[in-house]
Design an enzyme around this catalytic site. Structure first.
Site, mmCIF file in Angstrom:
data_model
loop_
_atom_site.group_PDB
_atom_site.id
_atom_site.type_symbol
_atom_site.label_atom_id
_atom_site.label_comp_id
_atom_site.label_asym_id
_atom_site.label_seq_id
_atom_site.Cartn_x
_atom_site.Cartn_y
_atom_site.Cartn_z
ATOM 1 N N HIS A 37 0.825 -1.211 0.000
ATOM 2 C CA HIS A 37 0.000 0.000 0.000
ATOM 3 C C HIS A 37 0.861 1.264 0.000
ATOM 4 O O HIS A 37 0.481 2.272 0.583
ATOM 5 C CB HIS A 37 -0.981 0.014 1.186
ATOM 6 C CG HIS A 37 -2.187 -0.837 0.934
ATOM 7 N ND1 HIS A 37 -3.228 -0.424 0.152
ATOM 8 C CD2 HIS A 37 -2.492 -2.098 1.331
ATOM 9 C CE1 HIS A 37 -4.144 -1.385 0.076
ATOM 10 N NE2 HIS A 37 -3.721 -2.415 0.772
ATOM 11 N N ASP A 39 2.645 1.895 -3.159
ATOM 12 C CA ASP A 39 2.954 2.233 -4.563
ATOM 13 C C ASP A 39 2.144 3.439 -5.032
ATOM 14 O O ASP A 39 2.417 3.998 -6.087
ATOM 15 C CB ASP A 39 2.798 1.028 -5.510
ATOM 16 C CG ASP A 39 1.389 0.501 -5.632
ATOM 17 O OD1 ASP A 39 0.534 0.813 -4.769
ATOM 18 O OD2 ASP A 39 1.119 -0.235 -6.602
ATOM 19 N N GLY A 128 -9.112 -14.973 -7.569
ATOM 20 C CA GLY A 128 -9.365 -13.900 -6.601
ATOM 21 C C GLY A 128 -8.437 -13.964 -5.399
ATOM 22 O O GLY A 128 -8.805 -13.597 -4.289
ATOM 23 N N GLY A 130 -5.477 -12.463 -4.888
ATOM 24 C CA GLY A 130 -4.559 -11.357 -4.598
ATOM 25 C C GLY A 130 -3.181 -11.585 -5.196
ATOM 26 O O GLY A 130 -2.214 -10.955 -4.794
ATOM 27 N N SER A 133 -4.286 -11.699 -10.804
ATOM 28 C CA SER A 133 -4.707 -12.343 -12.046
ATOM 29 C C SER A 133 -5.144 -11.294 -13.078
ATOM 30 O O SER A 133 -4.912 -11.479 -14.276
ATOM 31 C CB SER A 133 -5.820 -13.353 -11.794
ATOM 32 O OG SER A 133 -6.827 -12.773 -11.012
ATOM 33 N N SER A 134 -5.728 -10.172 -12.638
ATOM 34 C CA SER A 134 -6.179 -9.204 -13.640
ATOM 35 C C SER A 134 -4.989 -8.510 -14.309
ATOM 36 O O SER A 134 -4.967 -8.356 -15.537
ATOM 37 C CB SER A 134 -7.149 -8.182 -13.044
ATOM 38 O OG SER A 134 -6.625 -7.609 -11.893
ATOM 39 N N GLU A 166 -6.300 -0.149 -16.433
ATOM 40 C CA GLU A 166 -7.012 -0.543 -15.205
ATOM 41 C C GLU A 166 -7.613 0.689 -14.522
ATOM 42 O O GLU A 166 -8.757 0.668 -14.073
ATOM 43 C CB GLU A 166 -6.046 -1.283 -14.274
ATOM 44 C CG GLU A 166 -6.694 -1.731 -13.001
ATOM 45 C CD GLU A 166 -6.551 -3.216 -12.703
ATOM 46 O OE1 GLU A 166 -5.846 -3.921 -13.437
ATOM 47 O OE2 GLU A 166 -7.167 -3.652 -11.726
ATOM 48 N N ASP A 178 1.716 -4.013 -9.518
ATOM 49 C CA ASP A 178 1.368 -5.328 -10.067
ATOM 50 C C ASP A 178 1.780 -5.436 -11.535
ATOM 51 O O ASP A 178 2.410 -6.413 -11.952
ATOM 52 C CB ASP A 178 -0.142 -5.578 -9.945
ATOM 53 C CG ASP A 178 -0.614 -5.494 -8.505
ATOM 54 O OD1 ASP A 178 0.239 -5.510 -7.600
ATOM 55 O OD2 ASP A 178 -1.833 -5.395 -8.290
ATOM 56 N N TYR A 228 -10.183 -0.128 -0.765
ATOM 57 C CA TYR A 228 -8.893 0.260 -1.354
ATOM 58 C C TYR A 228 -8.915 1.758 -1.690
ATOM 59 O O TYR A 228 -8.024 2.516 -1.304
ATOM 60 C CB TYR A 228 -8.632 -0.568 -2.617
ATOM 61 C CG TYR A 228 -7.294 -0.323 -3.272
ATOM 62 C CD1 TYR A 228 -6.182 -1.066 -2.923
ATOM 63 C CD2 TYR A 228 -7.138 0.678 -4.239
ATOM 64 C CE1 TYR A 228 -4.950 -0.840 -3.519
ATOM 65 C CE2 TYR A 228 -5.915 0.914 -4.835
ATOM 66 C CZ TYR A 228 -4.826 0.149 -4.477
ATOM 67 O OH TYR A 228 -3.609 0.390 -5.065
HETATM 68 C C1 GLA Z 1 -3.202 -3.931 -5.179
HETATM 69 C C2 GLA Z 1 -2.908 -2.817 -6.175
HETATM 70 C C3 GLA Z 1 -1.434 -2.409 -6.122
HETATM 71 C C4 GLA Z 1 -0.994 -2.114 -4.689
HETATM 72 C C5 GLA Z 1 -1.428 -3.239 -3.744
HETATM 73 C C6 GLA Z 1 -1.152 -2.912 -2.293
HETATM 74 O O1 GLA Z 1 -2.544 -5.105 -5.548
HETATM 75 O O2 GLA Z 1 -3.225 -3.231 -7.488
HETATM 76 O O3 GLA Z 1 -1.214 -1.293 -6.956
HETATM 77 O O4 GLA Z 1 -1.469 -0.873 -4.251
HETATM 78 O O5 GLA Z 1 -2.803 -3.544 -3.871
HETATM 79 O O6 GLA Z 1 0.207 -2.813 -2.061
#
Ligand code: GLA
Length: 391
Positions: A37, A39, A128, A130, A133-134, A166, A178, A228
């Site tokens: 959290h 980036d 799903g 984390g 996958s997207s 995205e 990601d 988020y």
């Molecule tokens: C998701 C978001 C990333 C990042 C993480 C938390 O994966 O896609 O950009 O913010 O949460 O670190």
């Protein structure tokens, strides 16, 4: 791989008539080792690409229509759209590839009028979970489009483009971690990325006598997107308040000491906690990479645990499921480090586990989780792999 090629071939034949002339592509999933959290707060992150991910069999169909099929969700049938009408979302998984085409066209990369493709996707990332996958689907799509139409896009460009798709097409306000980790993945290397500048270095991540174990909570991440975005808003509000006493571009511009000096301006206790997480997590990431470079995996593991605690108490994105996995992991002898990974609110933990303790880990964390939460977690021993490729 043979098994996956067979799945792709069979689906392609069944759905689109023939596998003749199809190209097969792969893009990995990712796990973030530390730096969560931040980036979107100008911080440093330390993810790596995995050897599991998403595959696609791709073939030109000579029409103006893209026809996409997921072998994971055959019940959804074929999703199709015209390559010259990309503005509308269709509210289905095909919005991820469609968003990439949309972003490409915004950047001047358009397909010829008869540039339609028949594509079968198949992923072996747990659903799903984390593990992105997207983002994996997005980068995979950018990769095959770049190859097949000669766009010749480099990895960093692909990461930025997929993040843009995205954010602006799919309305998810994510940072770049990601897409970057996936587009720039390298075997046995983690990526130390400064999200403020996109400067990065590869750090060897080869564990002797230890494994990376993913524990998936199997919790549906219903509220993930709204929570988020709420965290992002809270970080922005904290930054605005801190800016009244010191000019700053991002929360992670501050060292923990500098933060202590001015944090009194954050009178809202929630904003204080959110900002403290961002500042200390950036510091932990810098120290974790230093520890790894010095060969100190024990210290790296301790910083992973401190990261989880901060995400639990200050950033409040863990929840009972991830905390149950984490608490059970920390009680196992042979666990070097453990923490939630990704956005949180469900999803996975990542743990570094001594090789001889992996079986005990799976058994005892599995039992503790079932007892605490009432259903099973799933476990995956994963390896660090390369970025997108034609295979
Ligand atoms: C998701 C978001 C990333 C990042 C993480 C938390 O994966 O896609 O950009 O913010 O949460 O670190």
């Amino acid at each position: 791989m043979d098994e996956i090629r067979t799945i792709l071939k069979n689906s392609m034949e069944e759905v689109f008539g023939s596998f003749e002339g199809a190209n097969v592509y792969f893009a990995p999933g990712r796990v973030n080792l530390i730096g969560e959290h931040i980036d979107y707060n100008g911080g440093h992150v330390f993810p790596c690409a995995l050897t599991i991910g998403t595959y696609a069999a791709v073939r030109k169909n000579g029409t103006g229509t893209m026809r996409l099929y997921s072998a994971n969700f055959p019940q959804n049938g074929i999703g199709s759209f015209a390559i010259n009408a990309l503005d509308e979302r269709q509210k289905r998984w095909t919005d991820y590839p469609k968003g990439v085409l949309w972003a490409l066209s915004r950047h001047g990369f358009t397909l010829p009028a008869d540039g339609g493709l028949d594509v079968v996707y198949y992923g072996n990332i747990p659903n799903g979970s984390g593990l992105s996958s997207s983002a994996s689907i997005e980068v995979l799509t950018a990769k095959y489009l770049s190859d097949l139409f000669g766009f010749d896009l480099d990895g960093v460009y692909v990461a930025r483009l997929c993040k843009e798709s995205e954010n602006l097409f799919n309305g998810v306000n994510c940072g770049i971690m990601d897409q970057f980790a996936i587009a720039m993945g390298a075997k046995d290397k983690a990526i130390f990325l400064d999200t403020a500048t996109l400067d990065y270095t590869y750090v060897p991540f080869v564990l002797s006598n230890a494994k990376i174990v993913i524990a998936c909570s199997n919790k549906k991440r219903g509220l993930a997107d709204s929570e988020y975005n709420k965290r992002r808003g809270e970080c922005e509000a904290a930054l605005a308040a801190l800016n009244t006493v010191r000019p700053l571009k991002a929360l992670c511009d501050l060292t923990p000491e500098q933060f202590e000096e001015i944090s009194g301006v954050l009178t809202d206790p929630v904003l204080l906690k959110r900002a403290r997480h961002a500042v200390t997590e950036n510091d932990r990431t810098l120290r974790a990479v230093e520890a790894l470079n010095a060969g100190d995996l024990t210290q790296f593991g301790e910083l992973m645990k401190a990261s989880h605690d901060s995400l639990r108490y200050d950033f409040e994105v863990t929840g009972p499921e991830l905390d149950a996995l984490y608490d059970a992991a920390c009680a196992v002898d042979g666990v070097i480090g453990s923490r939630m990974t990704g956005a949180g609110f469900g999803g996975c933990t990542v743990s570094l586990v001594r090789e001889d303790a992996v079986d005990t880990f799976v058994q005892s964390v599995g039992e503790a989780y079932r007892k605490a939460i009432g259903y099973d977690a799933s476990f995956y021993v994963v390896s660090v792999g390369d970025g997108p490729q034609n295979i």
